[in-house]
Design a protein around this motif. Structure first.
Motif, PDB file in Angstrom:
ATOM      1  N   GLU A 112      41.976  38.304  39.109  1.00 57.08           N
ATOM      2  CA  GLU A 112      40.683  38.214  39.785  1.00 57.08           C
ATOM      3  C   GLU A 112      40.599  37.021  40.734  1.00 57.08           C
ATOM      4  O   GLU A 112      39.521  36.664  41.192  1.00 57.08           O
ATOM      5  N   GLY A 113      41.722  36.398  41.017  1.00 55.24           N
ATOM      6  CA  GLY A 113      41.727  35.291  41.970  1.00 55.24           C
ATOM      7  C   GLY A 113      41.392  33.940  41.382  1.00 55.24           C
ATOM      8  O   GLY A 113      41.056  33.017  42.114  1.00 55.24           O
ATOM      9  N   ASN A 114      41.492  33.790  40.076  1.00 58.18           N
ATOM     10  CA  ASN A 114      41.280  32.496  39.418  1.00 58.18           C
ATOM     11  C   ASN A 114      42.609  31.749  39.360  1.00 58.18           C
ATOM     12  O   ASN A 114      43.608  32.286  38.878  1.00 58.18           O
ATOM     13  N   LYS A 115      42.613  30.522  39.854  1.00 55.28           N
ATOM     14  CA  LYS A 115      43.809  29.697  39.732  1.00 55.28           C
ATOM     15  C   LYS A 115      43.867  29.166  38.310  1.00 55.28           C
ATOM     16  O   LYS A 115      42.858  28.712  37.761  1.00 55.28           O
ATOM     17  N   ILE A 116      45.037  29.228  37.725  1.00 55.23           N
ATOM     18  CA  ILE A 116      45.266  28.783  36.351  1.00 55.23           C
ATOM     19  C   ILE A 116      46.377  27.745  36.365  1.00 55.23           C
ATOM     20  O   ILE A 116      47.387  27.916  37.048  1.00 55.23           O
ATOM     21  N   GLU A 117      46.177  26.679  35.596  1.00 60.68           N
ATOM     22  CA  GLU A 117      47.209  25.660  35.458  1.00 60.68           C
ATOM     23  C   GLU A 117      47.870  25.836  34.095  1.00 60.68           C
ATOM     24  O   GLU A 117      47.182  25.942  33.078  1.00 60.68           O
ATOM     25  N   LEU A 163      58.186  31.473  30.208  1.00 58.56           N
ATOM     26  CA  LEU A 163      56.908  32.120  30.520  1.00 58.56           C
ATOM     27  C   LEU A 163      56.850  32.477  32.000  1.00 58.56           C
ATOM     28  O   LEU A 163      56.418  33.575  32.368  1.00 58.56           O
ATOM     29  N   LEU A 164      57.300  31.586  32.869  1.00 54.72           N
ATOM     30  CA  LEU A 164      57.304  31.879  34.300  1.00 54.72           C
ATOM     31  C   LEU A 164      58.234  33.046  34.630  1.00 54.72           C
ATOM     32  O   LEU A 164      57.920  33.878  35.485  1.00 54.72           O
ATOM     33  N   THR A 165      59.357  33.138  33.943  1.00 61.70           N
ATOM     34  CA  THR A 165      60.261  34.281  34.126  1.00 61.70           C
ATOM     35  C   THR A 165      59.541  35.574  33.769  1.00 61.70           C
ATOM     36  O   THR A 165      59.608  36.565  34.511  1.00 61.70           O
ATOM     37  N   LYS A 166      58.844  35.581  32.659  1.00 56.99           N
ATOM     38  CA  LYS A 166      58.072  36.751  32.230  1.00 56.99           C
ATOM     39  C   LYS A 166      56.998  37.101  33.265  1.00 56.99           C
ATOM     40  O   LYS A 166      56.806  38.264  33.612  1.00 56.99           O
ATOM     41  N   LEU A 167      56.295  36.080  33.752  1.00 58.17           N
ATOM     42  CA  LEU A 167      55.224  36.315  34.724  1.00 58.17           C
ATOM     43  C   LEU A 167      55.771  36.885  36.030  1.00 58.17           C
ATOM     44  O   LEU A 167      55.165  37.768  36.633  1.00 58.17           O
ATOM     45  N   ARG A 168      56.919  36.384  36.471  1.00 56.32           N
ATOM     46  CA  ARG A 168      57.544  36.929  37.687  1.00 56.32           C
ATOM     47  C   ARG A 168      57.858  38.414  37.502  1.00 56.32           C
ATOM     48  O   ARG A 168      57.631  39.211  38.409  1.00 56.32           O
ATOM     49  N   LYS A 169      58.380  38.769  36.336  1.00 55.16           N
ATOM     50  CA  LYS A 169      58.696  40.181  36.052  1.00 55.16           C
ATOM     51  C   LYS A 169      57.452  41.044  36.072  1.00 55.16           C
ATOM     52  O   LYS A 169      57.519  42.235  36.375  1.00 55.16           O
ATOM     53  N   ASN A 170      56.304  40.447  35.735  1.00 56.27           N
ATOM     54  CA  ASN A 170      55.039  41.184  35.728  1.00 56.27           C
ATOM     55  C   ASN A 170      54.297  41.074  37.061  1.00 56.27           C
ATOM     56  O   ASN A 170      53.119  41.422  37.147  1.00 56.27           O
ATOM     57  N   ASP A 171      54.991  40.568  38.093  1.00 54.61           N
ATOM     58  CA  ASP A 171      54.426  40.422  39.441  1.00 54.61           C
ATOM     59  C   ASP A 171      53.189  39.536  39.499  1.00 54.61           C
ATOM     60  O   ASP A 171      52.292  39.750  40.313  1.00 54.61           O
ATOM     61  N   VAL A 172      53.125  38.525  38.624  1.00 52.86           N
ATOM     62  CA  VAL A 172      52.042  37.550  38.668  1.00 52.86           C
ATOM     63  C   VAL A 172      52.365  36.558  39.784  1.00 52.86           C
ATOM     64  O   VAL A 172      53.503  36.107  39.917  1.00 52.86           O
ATOM     65  N   GLN A 173      51.359  36.213  40.575  1.00 59.12           N
ATOM     66  CA  GLN A 173      51.544  35.276  41.681  1.00 59.12           C
ATOM     67  C   GLN A 173      51.700  33.861  41.130  1.00 59.12           C
ATOM     68  O   GLN A 173      50.809  33.337  40.463  1.00 59.12           O
ATOM     69  N   ILE A 174      52.846  33.252  41.414  1.00 57.84           N
ATOM     70  CA  ILE A 174      53.130  31.871  41.013  1.00 57.84           C
ATOM     71  C   ILE A 174      53.020  31.015  42.262  1.00 57.84           C
ATOM     72  O   ILE A 174      53.603  31.332  43.301  1.00 57.84           O
ATOM     73  N   LEU A 175      52.256  29.944  42.176  1.00 56.33           N
ATOM     74  CA  LEU A 175      51.996  29.074  43.316  1.00 56.33           C
ATOM     75  C   LEU A 175      52.896  27.844  43.254  1.00 56.33           C
ATOM     76  O   LEU A 175      52.794  27.045  42.326  1.00 56.33           O
ATOM     77  N   PRO A 182      44.301  28.421  46.143  1.00 57.85           N
ATOM     78  CA  PRO A 182      43.546  29.329  46.974  1.00 57.85           C
ATOM     79  C   PRO A 182      42.359  30.012  46.283  1.00 57.85           C
ATOM     80  O   PRO A 182      41.688  30.835  46.884  1.00 57.85           O
ATOM     81  N   SER A 183      42.089  29.673  45.045  1.00 58.44           N
ATOM     82  CA  SER A 183      40.930  30.249  44.366  1.00 58.44           C
ATOM     83  C   SER A 183      39.657  29.755  45.040  1.00 58.44           C
ATOM     84  O   SER A 183      39.604  28.635  45.540  1.00 58.44           O
ATOM     85  N   GLU A 184      38.648  30.574  45.025  1.00 62.02           N
ATOM     86  CA  GLU A 184      37.349  30.186  45.588  1.00 62.02           C
ATOM     87  C   GLU A 184      36.372  29.785  44.483  1.00 62.02           C
ATOM     88  O   GLU A 184      35.209  29.514  44.748  1.00 62.02           O
ATOM     89  N   LYS A 185      36.842  29.736  43.246  1.00 62.72           N
ATOM     90  CA  LYS A 185      35.986  29.406  42.107  1.00 62.72           C
ATOM     91  C   LYS A 185      35.733  27.907  42.047  1.00 62.72           C
ATOM     92  O   LYS A 185      36.433  27.120  42.655  1.00 62.72           O
ATOM     93  N   ASN A 215      43.124  24.825  32.346  1.00 65.08           N
ATOM     94  CA  ASN A 215      44.507  24.441  32.108  1.00 65.08           C
ATOM     95  C   ASN A 215      44.842  24.927  30.701  1.00 65.08           C
ATOM     96  O   ASN A 215      44.124  24.634  29.751  1.00 65.08           O
ATOM     97  N   TYR A 216      45.924  25.695  30.594  1.00 63.83           N
ATOM     98  CA  TYR A 216      46.371  26.198  29.293  1.00 63.83           C
ATOM     99  C   TYR A 216      47.611  25.442  28.844  1.00 63.83           C
ATOM    100  O   TYR A 216      48.553  25.254  29.622  1.00 63.83           O
TER     101      TYR A 216
END
Length: 153
Positions: free
Chosen positions: A130-135, A100-112, A83-86, A91-92
Motif C-alpha cells: 500500500e505504499g508504506n515505507k518499512i524499516e 529475509l531480503l532474499t525472500k522478499l526479492r523472490k516475492n517481488d517486494v520493492q527493496i529501497l 517515497p512513502s507519502e505517509k 521499524n521492525y
C-alpha cells in the motif's frame, strides 16, 4: 564497534528463520520535534533524549538481554519516509536480515537501496503493498545498553 557489540553481531545466526521478531521503532512526522518530546515527557512520563524515547524490555528467550524500541517524532520525516507519502514509519526488529531480503526479492517486494550497517545493527528499507515505507532492523542491542541512556520502562 566494541568487543561486546562485535560478539553480539556475530551471534546473529544465519540459520535462524528470516522473519520479524518485534517492533523496533515508531517514527512519525511532527512540526516541532522538541515540543513533541517535551509534551510526551511532561504529560505521559516518557524519558526523552535527542531522538525521542527509548523503551526498554527484556528478551523473552534470553531474559538477561535488554531490547529497545525507539519512539521518534521527526521534523524531517517527509524526506526520510520518502517515497512513502505517509506521516509515519514502523521499524521492525528482524532476525537474519540478509535471508529475509532474499525472500522478499523472490516475492517481488520493492527493496529501497542497500543494506546499511552501523555498530547498533543492520538496516534495510522496503515498501509494502500500500505504499508504506518499512524499516527492517537486525539489532545489536548491547550498544544501547553500553550507552547507559535513560529509558522508558
Amino acid at each position: 564497534m566494541d568487543d561486546a557489540a562485535k560478539e553480539a553481531y556475530k551471534a546473529s545466526d544465519p540459520n535462524l528463520e528470516p522473519k520479524v521478531t518485534g517492533i523496533g521503532g515508531i517514527f512519525f512526522y511532527t512540526q516541532d520535534a522538541q515540543k513533541s518530546r517535551s509534551w510526551y515527557a511532561e504529560n505521559l512520563g516518557l524519558e526523552v533524549n535527542q531522538w525521542g524515547s527509548s523503551f526498554e524490555s527484556r528478551n523473552a528467550h534470553r531474559p538477561q538481554e535488554i531490547n529497545y524500541l525507539q519512539w521518534s517524532p521527526m521534523e524531517n520525516a517527509k524526506e526520510y519516509f520518502s517515497p512513502s507519502e505517509k506521516q509515519y514509519m514502523i521499524n521492525y526488529r528482524v532476525q537474519n536480515l540478509e535471508a529475509l531480503l532474499t525472500k522478499l526479492r523472490k516475492n517481488d517486494v520493492q527493496i529501497l537501496g542497500d543494506v546499511q550497517e552501523f555498530e547498533y545493527g543492520k538496516f534495510a528499507h522496503i515498501m509494502d503493498h500500500e505504499g508504506n515505507k518499512i524499516e527492517l532492523w537486525e539489532p545489536v542491542d548491547q550498544v544501547f545498553t553500553d550507552m547507559d541512556l535513560d529509558t522508558t520502562k
